[in-house]
Motif scaffolding. Sequence first.
Motif, PDB file in Angstrom:
ATOM      1  N   GLY A  78      27.898  36.970  52.363  1.00  0.00           N
ATOM      2  CA  GLY A  78      28.876  36.548  51.364  1.00  0.00           C
ATOM      3  C   GLY A  78      29.226  37.609  50.335  1.00  0.00           C
ATOM      4  N   ASN A  79      28.744  38.837  50.502  1.00  0.00           N
ATOM      5  CA  ASN A  79      29.065  39.940  49.587  1.00  0.00           C
ATOM      6  C   ASN A  79      30.443  40.485  49.911  1.00  0.00           C
ATOM      7  N   ALA A  80      31.380  40.321  48.972  1.00  0.00           N
ATOM      8  CA  ALA A  80      32.754  40.774  49.188  1.00  0.00           C
ATOM      9  C   ALA A  80      32.996  42.101  48.471  1.00  0.00           C
ATOM     10  N   GLN A  81      33.729  42.992  49.145  1.00  0.00           N
ATOM     11  CA  GLN A  81      34.137  44.251  48.540  1.00  0.00           C
ATOM     12  C   GLN A  81      35.640  44.411  48.745  1.00  0.00           C
ATOM     13  N   THR A  82      36.336  44.812  47.686  1.00  0.00           N
ATOM     14  CA  THR A  82      37.781  44.999  47.723  1.00  0.00           C
ATOM     15  C   THR A  82      38.108  46.487  47.749  1.00  0.00           C
ATOM     16  N   PHE A  83      39.040  46.855  48.630  1.00  0.00           N
ATOM     17  CA  PHE A  83      39.463  48.246  48.774  1.00  0.00           C
ATOM     18  C   PHE A  83      40.983  48.294  48.649  1.00  0.00           C
ATOM     19  N   ASN A  84      41.473  49.100  47.712  1.00  0.00           N
ATOM     20  CA  ASN A  84      42.908  49.252  47.460  1.00  0.00           C
ATOM     21  C   ASN A  84      43.380  50.617  47.930  1.00  0.00           C
ATOM     22  N   ALA A  85      44.706  50.813  47.902  1.00  0.00           N
ATOM     23  CA  ALA A  85      45.281  52.105  48.309  1.00  0.00           C
ATOM     24  C   ALA A  85      44.568  53.236  47.579  1.00  0.00           C
TER      25      ALA A  85
ATOM     26  N   GLY B 260      31.423  39.847  59.686  1.00  0.00           N
ATOM     27  CA  GLY B 260      31.904  39.163  58.492  1.00  0.00           C
ATOM     28  C   GLY B 260      33.396  38.936  58.548  1.00  0.00           C
ATOM     29  N   ILE B 261      33.984  38.742  57.366  1.00  0.00           N
ATOM     30  CA  ILE B 261      35.418  38.469  57.250  1.00  0.00           C
ATOM     31  C   ILE B 261      36.132  39.733  56.778  1.00  0.00           C
ATOM     32  N   TRP B 262      37.240  40.058  57.444  1.00  0.00           N
ATOM     33  CA  TRP B 262      38.070  41.202  57.073  1.00  0.00           C
ATOM     34  C   TRP B 262      39.449  40.647  56.747  1.00  0.00           C
ATOM     35  N   GLU B 263      39.851  40.789  55.484  1.00  0.00           N
ATOM     36  CA  GLU B 263      41.166  40.314  55.046  1.00  0.00           C
ATOM     37  C   GLU B 263      42.036  41.508  54.663  1.00  0.00           C
ATOM     38  N   GLU B 264      43.314  41.427  55.007  1.00  0.00           N
ATOM     39  CA  GLU B 264      44.284  42.468  54.661  1.00  0.00           C
ATOM     40  C   GLU B 264      45.437  41.811  53.913  1.00  0.00           C
TER      41      GLU B 264
ATOM     42  N   LYS C 238      45.875  46.131  50.463  1.00  0.00           N
ATOM     43  CA  LYS C 238      44.525  45.849  49.982  1.00  0.00           C
ATOM     44  C   LYS C 238      43.728  45.233  51.111  1.00  0.00           C
ATOM     45  N   SER C 239      42.443  45.553  51.157  1.00  0.00           N
ATOM     46  CA  SER C 239      41.536  45.007  52.163  1.00  0.00           C
ATOM     47  C   SER C 239      40.307  44.448  51.450  1.00  0.00           C
ATOM     48  N   VAL C 240      39.874  43.277  51.881  1.00  0.00           N
ATOM     49  CA  VAL C 240      38.645  42.681  51.354  1.00  0.00           C
ATOM     50  C   VAL C 240      37.728  42.430  52.539  1.00  0.00           C
ATOM     51  N   LEU C 241      36.542  43.027  52.502  1.00  0.00           N
ATOM     52  CA  LEU C 241      35.547  42.819  53.555  1.00  0.00           C
ATOM     53  C   LEU C 241      34.383  42.040  52.957  1.00  0.00           C
TER      54      LEU C 241
ATOM     55  N   SER D 167      46.217  38.565  56.114  1.00  0.00           N
ATOM     56  CA  SER D 167      45.604  38.290  57.408  1.00  0.00           C
ATOM     57  C   SER D 167      44.106  38.180  57.195  1.00  0.00           C
ATOM     58  N   LYS D 168      43.486  37.248  57.889  1.00  0.00           N
ATOM     59  CA  LYS D 168      42.055  37.011  57.723  1.00  0.00           C
ATOM     60  C   LYS D 168      41.432  36.866  59.101  1.00  0.00           C
ATOM     61  N   ASN D 169      40.467  37.717  59.403  1.00  0.00           N
ATOM     62  CA  ASN D 169      39.820  37.705  60.712  1.00  0.00           C
ATOM     63  C   ASN D 169      38.301  37.765  60.551  1.00  0.00           C
TER      64      ASN D 169
END
Length: 170
Positions: free
Chosen positions: A121-128, A140-144, A113-116, A94-96
């Motif tokens: 344009g700075n992306a950070q990835t967060f995992n379980a 910004g963009i919040w992807e799940e 996983k979540s990518v904010l 999902s991308k919002n």
Amino acid sequence: MKLVSKNSYSGLRTKVLFVLILISCNALADEKNSTAVKSPLRLDTDMISGIGLETVPWDDKTRLSKWSHLFTGKELSVSVFESTPKKLGAIGHSKNRVRNYPYDQFVLVLSGKSVLTDEAGNAQTFNAGDLFVVPRGFAGIWEEFGVYRELIVVQEEAMRTRQLEIEQVE
């Protein structure tokens, strides 16, 4: 031995019931205003695992979202949010776009996983297992990705009055 008449027994029951109601009202009032010992509250591990979460309506009809409050206190609110991937094609996420996030939010990623990505344009990835804070005002963009579940802690007043500005991005 003196026998109690049916009428006086009924009156006695009424008096006992009245006293019990008064005691319970006083106990509730004391509980609200007391300085009684406060104990830690164990959070519901089933809900943290995704069991028993309530389905909630979401603007993006292509995914299923669930939500449950674990604790609502005077100052803090603790919740679990879960979202399935989009059902369109083979995207699997999902991308919002988020505009002006309304409150500071502490997040523990429980699954997925979540990518904010901020506006620069700075992306950070967060995992379980990862912990992060979404600051008030984030845009910004919040992807799940996958079945994404998170434990959220926010200020209670902010949770009650929240106004999320989110739009779906393809």
